[in-house]
Scaffold this motif. Structure first.
Motif, PDB file in Angstrom:
ATOM      1  N   PRO A   1      36.553 -52.469 -12.930  1.00  0.00           N
ATOM      2  CA  PRO A   1      36.238 -53.884 -13.345  1.00  0.00           C
ATOM      3  C   PRO A   1      36.799 -54.944 -12.158  1.00  0.00           C
ATOM      4  CG  PRO A   1      38.029 -52.539 -14.631  1.00  0.00           C
ATOM      5  CD  PRO A   1      37.651 -51.952 -13.412  1.00  0.00           C
ATOM      6  N   HIS A   2      36.084 -56.025 -12.294  1.00  0.00           N
ATOM      7  CA  HIS A   2      36.314 -57.091 -11.313  1.00  0.00           C
ATOM      8  C   HIS A   2      36.342 -58.365 -12.205  1.00  0.00           C
ATOM      9  CE1 HIS A   2      35.232 -54.646  -7.989  1.00  0.00           C
ATOM     10  NE2 HIS A   2      34.188 -54.214  -8.894  1.00  0.00           N
TER      11      HIS A   2
ATOM     12  N   CYS B   1      36.836 -62.621  -6.710  1.00  0.00           N
ATOM     13  CA  CYS B   1      37.296 -61.921  -7.781  1.00  0.00           C
ATOM     14  C   CYS B   1      38.845 -61.955  -7.753  1.00  0.00           C
ATOM     15  CB  CYS B   1      37.101 -60.391  -7.333  1.00  0.00           C
ATOM     16  SG  CYS B   1      37.842 -59.023  -8.458  1.00  0.00           S
TER      17      CYS B   1
ATOM     18  N   ILE C   1      41.033 -59.782  -8.500  1.00  0.00           N
ATOM     19  CA  ILE C   1      41.701 -58.161  -8.368  1.00  0.00           C
ATOM     20  C   ILE C   1      41.598 -58.203  -6.670  1.00  0.00           C
ATOM     21  CG2 ILE C   1      41.715 -55.988  -8.864  1.00  0.00           C
ATOM     22  CD1 ILE C   1      40.193 -56.857 -11.463  1.00  0.00           C
ATOM     23  N   HIS C   2      40.442 -58.297  -6.335  1.00  0.00           N
ATOM     24  CA  HIS C   2      39.972 -57.729  -5.047  1.00  0.00           C
ATOM     25  C   HIS C   2      39.602 -59.360  -4.304  1.00  0.00           C
ATOM     26  CE1 HIS C   2      38.579 -54.684  -7.651  1.00  0.00           C
ATOM     27  NE2 HIS C   2      39.551 -54.003  -6.966  1.00  0.00           N
TER      28      HIS C   2
ATOM     29  N   MET D   1      36.222 -60.595  -2.442  1.00  0.00           N
ATOM     30  CA  MET D   1      34.953 -60.514  -2.761  1.00  0.00           C
ATOM     31  C   MET D   1      34.644 -62.059  -3.142  1.00  0.00           C
ATOM     32  SD  MET D   1      35.150 -57.137  -5.397  1.00  0.00           S
ATOM     33  CE  MET D   1      33.620 -57.597  -6.025  1.00  0.00           C
TER      34      MET D   1
HETATM   35 CU   LIG Z   1      36.907 -56.960  -7.647  1.00  0.00          CU
END
Ligand SMILES: [Cu+2]
Length: 185
Positions: free
Chosen positions: A110-111, A172, A174-175, A178
């Motif tokens: 997931p993103h 993103c 989470i990351h 991105m």
């Molecule tokens: Cu992500």
């Protein structure tokens, strides 16, 4: 009117209708341009190590042997050289006002596609660049409904509509490396 004349008239009107229809089709691209731009989310999560830590089916096997383990993903982020396999493509999108942005997750995990005022860190401190703090729009992670609503699961997509003219930034949560800039004209 005799039958032949009626048939001739019918044939004529059918031809006319057909021509009008064809003309309508041909005109459409100019009058109503396709108002859809696509962004793709990619990653190379390693199913074995990700799922051992995060649960079964968290990461699905989508790449062909090009995996990054969970430990390596954190190590690269902590070193300030985040894994480029986690990526939104393209990095910059130029669209006209009224265009729908369709963001599809073609990665294995997931993103989120979250609009932020300024790019910055996400809600998992270990994945942020050294010294980078969570941006307000990502704070709270998925317990924050506003963040949860921007989540994109594997093989699904979200659509972003109603973007105002000007520059928009999405990342993103989470990351956070991105990132996408969207220029709306
Ligand atoms: Cu992500």
């Amino acid at each position: 009117m005799n039958t032949v004349a009626k048939l001739a008239l019918l044939a004529g009107s059918l031809t006319f209708a057909g021509a009008t229809y064809a003309l309508g089709q041909a005109d459409r691209p100019q009058e109503h341009p396709p108002r859809l731009a696509q962004v793709v989310a990619l990653d190379e999560c390693d199913p074995v190590t990700f799922n051992a830590a995060l649960g079964p089916d968290f990461c699905r096997n989508v790449t062909l042997g090009a995996f990054t383990t969970l430990t390596d993903l954190f190590a690269k982020a902590a070193a300030g050289t985040p894994d480029p396999g986690w990526d939104f493509e393209p990095d910059t999108v130029n669209i006209k006002k009224g265009t729908t942005l369709s963001v599809v997750d073609q990665g294995g995990e997931p993103h989120t596609f979250t609009e932020v005022a300024h790019f910055g860190g996400g809600f998992i401190p270990g994945l942020n660049a050294p010294g980078e703090d969570v941006v307000p729009e990502c704070a709270g992670g998925f317990s924050n409904v506003a963040v949860a609503k921007t989540r994109i699961l594997q093989a699904s997509h979200v659509e972003v509509t109603g973007l105002s003219k000007g520059e928009h930034r999405f990342q993103c949560c989470i990351h956070p490396w991105m990132r996408v800039k969207v220029e709306v004209k």
